[in-house]
Write a protein that holds these residues in place. Structure first.
Motif, mmCIF file in Angstrom:
data_model
loop_
_atom_site.group_PDB
_atom_site.id
_atom_site.type_symbol
_atom_site.label_atom_id
_atom_site.label_comp_id
_atom_site.label_asym_id
_atom_site.label_seq_id
_atom_site.Cartn_x
_atom_site.Cartn_y
_atom_site.Cartn_z
ATOM 1 N N UNK A 53 0.819 -1.223 0.000
ATOM 2 C CA UNK A 53 0.000 0.000 0.000
ATOM 3 C C UNK A 53 0.851 1.271 0.000
ATOM 4 N N UNK A 54 1.829 1.333 0.902
ATOM 5 C CA UNK A 54 2.559 2.602 1.083
ATOM 6 C C UNK A 54 3.180 3.130 -0.218
ATOM 7 N N UNK A 55 3.954 2.306 -0.970
ATOM 8 C CA UNK A 55 4.560 2.865 -2.193
ATOM 9 C C UNK A 55 3.520 3.328 -3.205
ATOM 10 N N UNK A 56 2.436 2.545 -3.335
ATOM 11 C CA UNK A 56 1.397 2.929 -4.313
ATOM 12 C C UNK A 56 0.746 4.240 -3.907
ATOM 13 N N UNK A 57 0.476 4.377 -2.622
ATOM 14 C CA UNK A 57 -0.165 5.596 -2.125
ATOM 15 C C UNK A 57 0.779 6.797 -2.276
ATOM 16 N N UNK A 58 2.049 6.615 -1.892
ATOM 17 C CA UNK A 58 2.989 7.748 -1.967
ATOM 18 C C UNK A 58 3.185 8.201 -3.415
ATOM 19 N N UNK A 59 3.189 7.231 -4.346
ATOM 20 C CA UNK A 59 3.359 7.598 -5.760
ATOM 21 C C UNK A 59 2.170 8.426 -6.227
ATOM 22 N N UNK A 60 0.979 8.086 -5.712
ATOM 23 C CA UNK A 60 -0.230 8.791 -6.160
ATOM 24 C C UNK A 60 -0.370 10.160 -5.492
ATOM 25 N N UNK A 61 0.274 10.336 -4.321
ATOM 26 C CA UNK A 61 0.149 11.612 -3.591
ATOM 27 C C UNK A 61 0.522 12.812 -4.426
ATOM 28 N N UNK A 62 1.605 12.650 -5.188
ATOM 29 C CA UNK A 62 2.155 13.782 -5.943
ATOM 30 C C UNK A 62 1.139 14.325 -6.947
ATOM 31 N N UNK A 63 0.187 13.466 -7.355
ATOM 32 C CA UNK A 63 -0.813 13.934 -8.332
ATOM 33 C C UNK A 63 -1.886 14.800 -7.668
ATOM 34 N N UNK A 64 -1.996 14.679 -6.341
ATOM 35 C CA UNK A 64 -2.964 15.519 -5.609
ATOM 36 C C UNK A 64 -4.418 15.148 -5.875
ATOM 37 N N UNK A 65 -4.633 13.935 -6.388
ATOM 38 C CA UNK A 65 -6.016 13.526 -6.713
ATOM 39 C C UNK A 65 -6.473 12.393 -5.801
ATOM 40 N N UNK A 66 -7.802 12.189 -5.666
ATOM 41 C CA UNK A 66 -8.282 11.061 -4.882
ATOM 42 C C UNK A 66 -7.640 9.766 -5.367
ATOM 43 N N UNK A 67 -7.428 8.861 -4.420
ATOM 44 C CA UNK A 67 -6.701 7.638 -4.744
ATOM 45 C C UNK A 67 -7.541 6.415 -4.365
ATOM 46 N N UNK A 68 -7.597 5.425 -5.257
ATOM 47 C CA UNK A 68 -8.355 4.204 -4.956
ATOM 48 C C UNK A 68 -7.508 2.989 -5.275
ATOM 49 N N UNK A 69 -7.623 1.974 -4.429
ATOM 50 C CA UNK A 69 -6.866 0.755 -4.662
ATOM 51 C C UNK A 69 -7.655 -0.413 -4.081
ATOM 52 N N UNK A 70 -7.746 -1.509 -4.871
ATOM 53 C CA UNK A 70 -8.393 -2.714 -4.324
ATOM 54 C C UNK A 70 -7.292 -3.659 -3.888
ATOM 55 N N UNK A 71 -7.246 -3.981 -2.621
ATOM 56 C CA UNK A 71 -6.197 -4.880 -2.118
ATOM 57 C C UNK A 71 -6.790 -5.878 -1.137
ATOM 58 N N UNK A 72 -6.074 -6.993 -1.010
ATOM 59 C CA UNK A 72 -6.508 -7.965 -0.010
ATOM 60 C C UNK A 72 -5.682 -7.772 1.251
ATOM 61 N N UNK A 73 -6.372 -7.597 2.385
ATOM 62 C CA UNK A 73 -5.677 -7.513 3.668
ATOM 63 C C UNK A 73 -6.377 -8.465 4.640
ATOM 64 N N UNK A 74 -5.724 -8.721 5.757
ATOM 65 C CA UNK A 74 -6.373 -9.651 6.715
ATOM 66 C C UNK A 74 -6.178 -9.168 8.134
#
Ligand code: ADP
Length: 486
Positions: free
Chosen positions: A202-223
């Protein structure tokens, strides 16, 4: 402004002249009583006060002045007959600046003292102003901070009350708050939950998207820490802005496992159902075609033809459903090769003329080019564009098919003069199951034809779209890269 208080007009006059000559604004009063009235009305930077006056003397005036908040800080220069009177002076007036000049007055000394006091007054005034500004600034900041704290508190209690995992981060992406549910998934509240080994972290994907300044969505499996089963979650993060600047990010993880499973079951059902329907239908089609060839009787032949027309419609629907499930499971196969576009286009138009004999299909331009792709699938796109043009024609039985090419691409368009599509719906037409509400009364359909077209065209690097105006018709088009001009 300087206020001179003296009972003798000639003294007032000479002092006023000296000060005015040096550009000091001057006001005068001939008695203590008059001076007190003026002080209440006007603002003075300095008072020059004669000690010996009939009625209120200078000390009494000074004492009275020290009692008013408005005048207590105005510096006073006393004019006295002898320096011995100084001790009385300081007794009566303690808070403001104080000085004295003995008579006869030396104009140079007077000016020196006036200038000093005036400067002092100016500096004090500026200092007070600055202090006021600072005070209100501090007040403003305190208030703003209190508001921010209140808002953050409000946000946190909201996030605490929802069933999802929720968090906020600084503008840099560093986690600053997580709700209590978080700790069921992660040992600490400064890291994102660990994802399934096949899903992105999650962290790298989120940090990469931060720079765009837009809402961010990701479907991931967590437990959960205590469980072994990973469940699909939708992570959604929105920027929170103040004065157009992102100050933090607010995010949630929503458990979507059940929806995912339901969609999977639906896809499986569509796939099984369409396969199961396809087999008997193919047999029915073959027999009806046989029957059509064998039937001589006019009326019976007509019925058989109508049956075949409906069977073909049903066949197309089931084929589309099969295609949908192939797209969903990533199993849509493409048999790509180089081929001549023109014969395929001419064939599709011929077929349309046979299928819809009362329509006029006009042709413009030729598609004399070689392209690389799956001809059957591209023909499917053409057939879909054409059958939609017929379906939504609303009585204007005319369709125009145009081919145009430039140096590197071939453009094909299918134009009708039917009901058209309002602008606001055009962007969604190629989405799965999308149908324009208003058109549902004109023709039946599942809203999957254009979705399949878009998948086919995407897989051929084609550009495509629609131009349309309600009541004036629509033009659906695509362009495909050319390999060779023939
Ligand atoms: P279907 O026609 O089965 O509903 P499609 O995916 O082929 O599904 O088309 C999606 C929607 O786009 C249609 O429901 C209709 O609202 C609109 N549409 C498609 N082609 C045309 C056209 N030529 N004129 C007007 N509307 C159209």
């Amino acid at each position: 402004m300087i206020l001179i208080i003296d009972d003798k007009p000639e003294n007032l006059y000479s002092l006023k002249t000296i000060l005015s000559l040096h550009s000091f604004p001057v006001d005068t009063a001939e008695s203590g009583e008059e001076a007190l009235k003026k002080v209440l009305k006007n603002s003075y930077a300095l008072i020059i006060l004669d000690v010996q006056m009939p009625g209120m003397d200078g000390f009494e005036v000074a004492e009275a002045l020290s009692g008013y908040s408005k005048s207590k800080d105005i510096p006073i220069i006393f004019l006295s007959a002898a320096s011995t009177e100084k001790r009385f002076i300081t007794k009566g007036y303690t808070s403001g600046g104080i000085d004295y000049i003995t008579k006869p007055i030396d104009p140079d000394i007077l000016l020196l003292k006036v200038k000093t006091f005036y400067k002092l007054f100016e500096q004090t005034r500026q200092l007070n102003e600055m202090q006021d500004i600072l005070r209100s600034e501090i007040e403003f900041r305190k208030q703003a901070q209190a508001e921010i704290n209140a808002k953050a508190q409000e946000l946190r209690s909201t996030l605490e009350s929802i069933p999802q995992l929720a968090f906020t981060t600084r503008d840099s992406g560093q986690i600053e708050y997580t709700n209590s549910q978080w700790l069921e998934y992660q040992h600490n509240s400064y890291q994102f939950p660990v994802t399934h080994p096949d899903d992105p972290e999650i962290a790298p994907a989120f940090l990469a998207a931060l720079t765009l300044g837009r809402p961010f969505e990701l479907e991931v499996r967590i437990k959960k820490k205590a469980e072994n089963e990973y469940r699909y979650h939708l992570m959604r993060v929105l920027p929170a802005r103040e004065n157009d600047v992102i100050v933090r990010w607010v995010g949630t993880f929503t458990d979507i496992e059940d929806q995912k499973q339901a969609i999977k079951r639906k896809d499986e059902f569509i796939s099984i159902a369409s396969h199961e329907l396809k087999t008997p239908l193919t047999t029915i089609k073959a027999y009806v075609q046989l029957l059509e060839r064998m039937t001589e009787d006019g009326t019976a032949k007509n019925y058989v033809e109508r049956t075949l027309f409906q069977v073909k419609k049903l066949d197309t629907l089931i084929t589309d459903l099969l295609d949908i499930s192939r797209i969903e499971s990533g199993k849509m196969k493409f048999d790509k090769k180089e081929f001549e576009f023109e014969p395929m286009l001419a064939g599709a138009i011929d077929m349309a003329r046979q299928t819809y004999p009362d329509f006029n299909f006009a042709r413009e331009g030729a598609a004399q080019a070689e392209v690389f792709g799956d001809d059957t699938r591209l023909e499917q796109v053409l057939v879909n564009f054409i059958s939609n043009a017929v379906k939504y024609s609303r009585g204007r039985k005319e369709v125009c098919i145009q081919a145009k090419s430039d140096s590197d691409k071939l453009m094909i368009s299918v134009k009708d003069f039917g009901i058209g599509i309002p602008k606001e719906y055009q962007a969604d037409l190629f989405k799965k199951f999308y149908r324009v509400e208003e058109t549902t009364t004109h023709a039946q359909g599942l809203g999957i034809g254009l979705y399949i077209c878009s998948e086919i065209l995407d897989r051929h690097d084609c550009k495509y779209g629609v131009e349309s105006e309600p009541d004036h018709g629509s033009t659906f088009y695509f362009s495909i890269p050319i390999i060779n001009h023939s």
